[in-house]
Design an enzyme around this catalytic site. Sequence first.
Site, PDB file in Angstrom:
ATOM      1  N   HIS A   1       0.797  -1.228   0.000  1.00 41.42           N
ATOM      2  CA  HIS A   1       0.000   0.000   0.000  1.00 41.42           C
ATOM      3  C   HIS A   1       0.826   1.272   0.000  1.00 41.42           C
ATOM      4  O   HIS A   1       0.401   2.288  -0.531  1.00 41.42           O
ATOM      5  CB  HIS A   1      -1.030  -0.053   1.114  1.00 41.42           C
ATOM      6  CG  HIS A   1      -2.165  -0.917   0.696  1.00 41.42           C
ATOM      7  ND1 HIS A   1      -2.181  -2.270   0.940  1.00 41.42           N
ATOM      8  CD2 HIS A   1      -3.260  -0.649  -0.048  1.00 41.42           C
ATOM      9  CE1 HIS A   1      -3.268  -2.786   0.397  1.00 41.42           C
ATOM     10  NE2 HIS A   1      -3.936  -1.827  -0.210  1.00 41.42           N
TER      11      HIS A   1
ATOM     12  N   ARG B   1      -9.951   5.348  -0.691  1.00 40.96           N
ATOM     13  CA  ARG B   1      -9.508   4.403   0.346  1.00 40.96           C
ATOM     14  C   ARG B   1      -9.684   5.050   1.711  1.00 40.96           C
ATOM     15  O   ARG B   1      -8.807   5.769   2.185  1.00 40.96           O
ATOM     16  CB  ARG B   1      -8.034   4.035   0.133  1.00 40.96           C
ATOM     17  CG  ARG B   1      -7.775   3.135  -1.061  1.00 40.96           C
ATOM     18  CD  ARG B   1      -6.319   2.681  -1.093  1.00 40.96           C
ATOM     19  NE  ARG B   1      -6.108   1.593  -2.020  1.00 40.96           N
ATOM     20  CZ  ARG B   1      -5.721   1.731  -3.285  1.00 40.96           C
ATOM     21  NH1 ARG B   1      -5.500   2.933  -3.774  1.00 40.96           N
ATOM     22  NH2 ARG B   1      -5.555   0.673  -4.047  1.00 40.96           N
TER      23      ARG B   1
ATOM     24  N   ARG C   1     -14.968   3.390  -0.250  1.00 41.22           N
ATOM     25  CA  ARG C   1     -14.875   1.995   0.182  1.00 41.22           C
ATOM     26  C   ARG C   1     -14.917   1.952   1.704  1.00 41.22           C
ATOM     27  O   ARG C   1     -14.254   2.759   2.365  1.00 41.22           O
ATOM     28  CB  ARG C   1     -13.563   1.409  -0.333  1.00 41.22           C
ATOM     29  CG  ARG C   1     -13.332   0.005   0.156  1.00 41.22           C
ATOM     30  CD  ARG C   1     -12.171  -0.624  -0.528  1.00 41.22           C
ATOM     31  NE  ARG C   1     -10.901  -0.082  -0.073  1.00 41.22           N
ATOM     32  CZ  ARG C   1      -9.722  -0.480  -0.563  1.00 41.22           C
ATOM     33  NH1 ARG C   1      -9.681  -1.371  -1.533  1.00 41.22           N
ATOM     34  NH2 ARG C   1      -8.605   0.013  -0.104  1.00 41.22           N
TER      35      ARG C   1
ATOM     36  N   GLU D   1     -12.340  -9.151  -5.623  1.00 41.95           N
ATOM     37  CA  GLU D   1     -10.886  -9.205  -5.437  1.00 41.95           C
ATOM     38  C   GLU D   1     -10.402 -10.526  -4.853  1.00 41.95           C
ATOM     39  O   GLU D   1      -9.230 -10.667  -4.549  1.00 41.95           O
ATOM     40  CB  GLU D   1     -10.369  -7.994  -4.651  1.00 41.95           C
ATOM     41  CG  GLU D   1     -11.076  -7.670  -3.370  1.00 41.95           C
ATOM     42  CD  GLU D   1     -10.515  -6.413  -2.703  1.00 41.95           C
ATOM     43  OE1 GLU D   1      -9.493  -5.860  -3.130  1.00 41.95           O
ATOM     44  OE2 GLU D   1     -11.125  -5.986  -1.702  1.00 41.95           O
TER      45      GLU D   1
ATOM     46  N   ASN E   1      -5.368  -5.787  -7.681  1.00 40.66           N
ATOM     47  CA  ASN E   1      -4.150  -6.001  -6.879  1.00 40.66           C
ATOM     48  C   ASN E   1      -4.295  -7.266  -6.033  1.00 40.66           C
ATOM     49  O   ASN E   1      -3.429  -8.130  -6.023  1.00 40.66           O
ATOM     50  CB  ASN E   1      -3.899  -4.827  -5.927  1.00 40.66           C
ATOM     51  CG  ASN E   1      -3.877  -3.503  -6.651  1.00 40.66           C
ATOM     52  OD1 ASN E   1      -3.583  -3.461  -7.827  1.00 40.66           O
ATOM     53  ND2 ASN E   1      -4.202  -2.429  -5.950  1.00 40.66           N
ATOM     54  N   ASP E   2      -5.421  -7.333  -5.329  1.00 42.64           N
ATOM     55  CA  ASP E   2      -5.632  -8.515  -4.505  1.00 42.64           C
ATOM     56  C   ASP E   2      -6.001  -9.715  -5.361  1.00 42.64           C
ATOM     57  O   ASP E   2      -5.553 -10.827  -5.093  1.00 42.64           O
ATOM     58  CB  ASP E   2      -6.726  -8.253  -3.464  1.00 42.64           C
ATOM     59  CG  ASP E   2      -6.147  -7.515  -2.263  1.00 42.64           C
ATOM     60  OD1 ASP E   2      -5.067  -7.913  -1.816  1.00 42.64           O
ATOM     61  OD2 ASP E   2      -6.751  -6.535  -1.812  1.00 42.64           O
TER      62      ASP E   2
ATOM     63  N   ARG F   1       1.458 -10.034  -2.420  1.00 34.15           N
ATOM     64  CA  ARG F   1       1.725  -8.765  -3.113  1.00 34.15           C
ATOM     65  C   ARG F   1       2.764  -7.924  -2.386  1.00 34.15           C
ATOM     66  O   ARG F   1       3.282  -6.954  -2.920  1.00 34.15           O
ATOM     67  CB  ARG F   1       0.423  -7.961  -3.280  1.00 34.15           C
ATOM     68  CG  ARG F   1      -0.198  -7.559  -1.959  1.00 34.15           C
ATOM     69  CD  ARG F   1      -1.616  -7.022  -2.133  1.00 34.15           C
ATOM     70  NE  ARG F   1      -1.662  -5.584  -2.286  1.00 34.15           N
ATOM     71  CZ  ARG F   1      -2.799  -4.886  -2.376  1.00 34.15           C
ATOM     72  NH1 ARG F   1      -3.964  -5.505  -2.347  1.00 34.15           N
ATOM     73  NH2 ARG F   1      -2.775  -3.590  -2.512  1.00 34.15           N
TER      74      ARG F   1
ATOM     75  N   CYS G   1     -10.442  -0.995 -10.272  1.00 31.18           N
ATOM     76  CA  CYS G   1      -9.750   0.062  -9.528  1.00 31.18           C
ATOM     77  C   CYS G   1      -8.396  -0.398  -9.006  1.00 31.18           C
ATOM     78  O   CYS G   1      -7.785   0.276  -8.186  1.00 31.18           O
ATOM     79  CB  CYS G   1     -10.620   0.580  -8.394  1.00 31.18           C
ATOM     80  SG  CYS G   1     -11.082  -0.706  -7.239  1.00 31.18           S
TER      81      CYS G   1
END
Length: 756
Positions: free
Chosen positions: A358, A465, A501, A599, A622-623, A633, A670
């Site tokens: 992140h 986020r 989110r 995800e 990403n996930d 990751r 996203c």
Amino acid sequence: MLGALRSIVQEVNVAPDLNSVLHIIVARVKTAMTTEVCSVYLRNSMREFVLMATDGLNQSAVGQVVLALNEGLVGSVAAREEPLNLEDAESHPKFQYFPETGEERYRSFLGVPIIHQRQVLGVLVVQQREKRKFDEGEEAFLITMSAQLAAVIAHAEATGALRGIGQKAEARFLGVPGASGVSIGRCVVSSPLADLNSVPHTMCMAVEEELAFFQDCLSEVRKDVRRLASELENRLNKEERILFDAYIGMLDDTSLGKEVTERISSGFGAAYAWSEVILEHVKTFSSMSDPYLRERASDVRDLGSRVLAYLQEATHHDRVYPDNTILVGEDLSASVLADVPQGRLKAIVSTRGSSNSHIAILARSMGIPTVMGAVDLPFTRLDGRELIVDGYRGTVYIDPSDSLKARYQEILDDDVKLNEELESLKDLPSETQDHHRVALWVNTGLVADAMISIGRGAEGVGLYRTEIPFMLRDRFPSEEEQRQTYREQLKAFAPHPVTMRTLDIGGDKSLPYFPIEEDNPFLGWRGIRVTLDHPEIFLSQVRAMLKASEGLNNLRIMLPMVSNISELEIAQMLLYRAYDELREEGHDIEMPPLGVMIEVPAAVFQTQEFASRVDFLSVGSNDLTQYLLAVDRNNPRVADLYHSLHPAVLRALVYVVQESHRQGVPVSICGELAGDPAAALLLMAMGFDVLSMSASNLLKVKSVIRSVTMRQAEELLAEVMSLPDAESINRCIDVAFRQTGLSRIARPHSEIKLDH
Ligand code: PEP
Ligand code: MG
């Protein structure tokens, strides 16, 4: 042999430098394996293998015996990257005789490569006079030994290389690209308070003042320990009381205090001197064979951290950040970035994490060049040094030469020029040459993101986020505090939609005031799992969002890490409850569209069921990539397996779009993939309705979309979908982009060779 292995590793860990490490290895391995010779050969900058230490061969041969790759038995072990176990070495075709070693007397040979991050660093060899076939157990011992030592040698070499700087070429360290761009600047080491392992190597200006300051801190800690002891007096047994006395004793002028005072007197900063002394003692205790004494290592560490907290506290708040700050640290957080005054943060280097950690995502959204996972970087010794950070390649240079700086300055100038050119696109529509439009939205979290995004012509927020404002505080924000923060976001973008989110913590995102410690955090208590277990957190957050949207009505709410329909249903129930309560309280609000993030693989295969229950879907690539490929990751060791364009990922994305559209539900993406200009074309061709990305990528993506037709994008997608692996997919995209002249935007500077 396990005991021998453990004690060798412990001894090696407390060795002060590479030379001592090598001497310990050769002497102790020779004894453990009851052989007559043990030697270590290390690779030099010419990729030859040099005898660096031996116990058994002539000492005069050290530094003199040099073998090329594949030359002699040692070179052969290095070239084949596997052990060579010979009962009669002379009969091997690769055998070579080096008179200076006295080697002709030794007939048996066992050599194993020393490998770190796929690189052969050297070869570890044992030899014996008579014929001897080392058995499987012995071979396994030597392999285990070499695997354990590889990291120690790599780190020691890196630190050693650093010492040589000044006279020689700059030292270069490899990591993983975190955020694109390059920077030349001054290193500021970021060390969390009271963390003994990351105290920067500093000198002090005024020794007398530093000594007095150190004594003051010691007396504060003495007072603390005494206070604690008296508070706990009735609850402590005799043994524990003795421990408190021992603590105070350790701080004495004749004990730890004395060693530190000596170092300060020779010019070192107090915090650095203290941490060095403590770490040495921790290592000594940890390597003791007596379990009771070994346990004491944690007492020394604990005391060390207490004193360090005092030593650092006084200076922590007046840290100086130069105009060209390059922040370097082990585990950087959003709040550490926020400490650097606006405009001064030019680059970030983290020794941990990877490109989808992140902190890297945050850096990308701020447009700050970043290198992640520079595991061997001896960062505590870099405070104040000049660095070049190359976020395209994932490299860091320390004390760069003028010629290297000049080359990087050219890249910097090029980037500035490109960004100026792209600026002209900000008010133009994001559509292909044959007028196919795709919405380009942004991912936000910081207040600064919103401003940058609007300046780049963002048409909405696909992912806000909310955990970022939570991370910047030292306690949970109240409902009203949250309302104000969310209101600012909604207002800044109105009438464009803002997708908020719900709190997504866990994994590599933790709140300082709500620590989550797990063995397997990415498969643990994350995202919706946390907030459904704490409905009070969820409810106050959605209430704050709903209240913030009053009169603006541009809010969308999105749920992270959903893997079961029941999670969605419970969240929906809570959302309706909050909505009804607020209406009853007199708030004039509308029910916002609700979406679910896709995800995890389970959600992919239930796209249809989710789509039929919500207003929109959004893929968190990403996930999704980490869970589909089973690649953490956040782990630099497996960074080269994290392929965002893996065929399995692409097929999952195509499936989600088809299933979602079959239900008539719009779908966005996203994850960071959407911000890669090449990938964006593929995503557009798949049919994604919205691409949401870091603001810093928005104009690049728009530029690429405006340069092609939808037909071209679809053809590229069709070609890519037929390929078997990520490497060929990337190659195919590179060729297509080079042919159309788009590489300059999609893969900038990829053809320049800078590495020595
Ligand atoms: C994702 O997983 O792709 C995503 C957008 O969420 P985050 O990166 O915050 O986990
Ligand atoms: Mg995610």
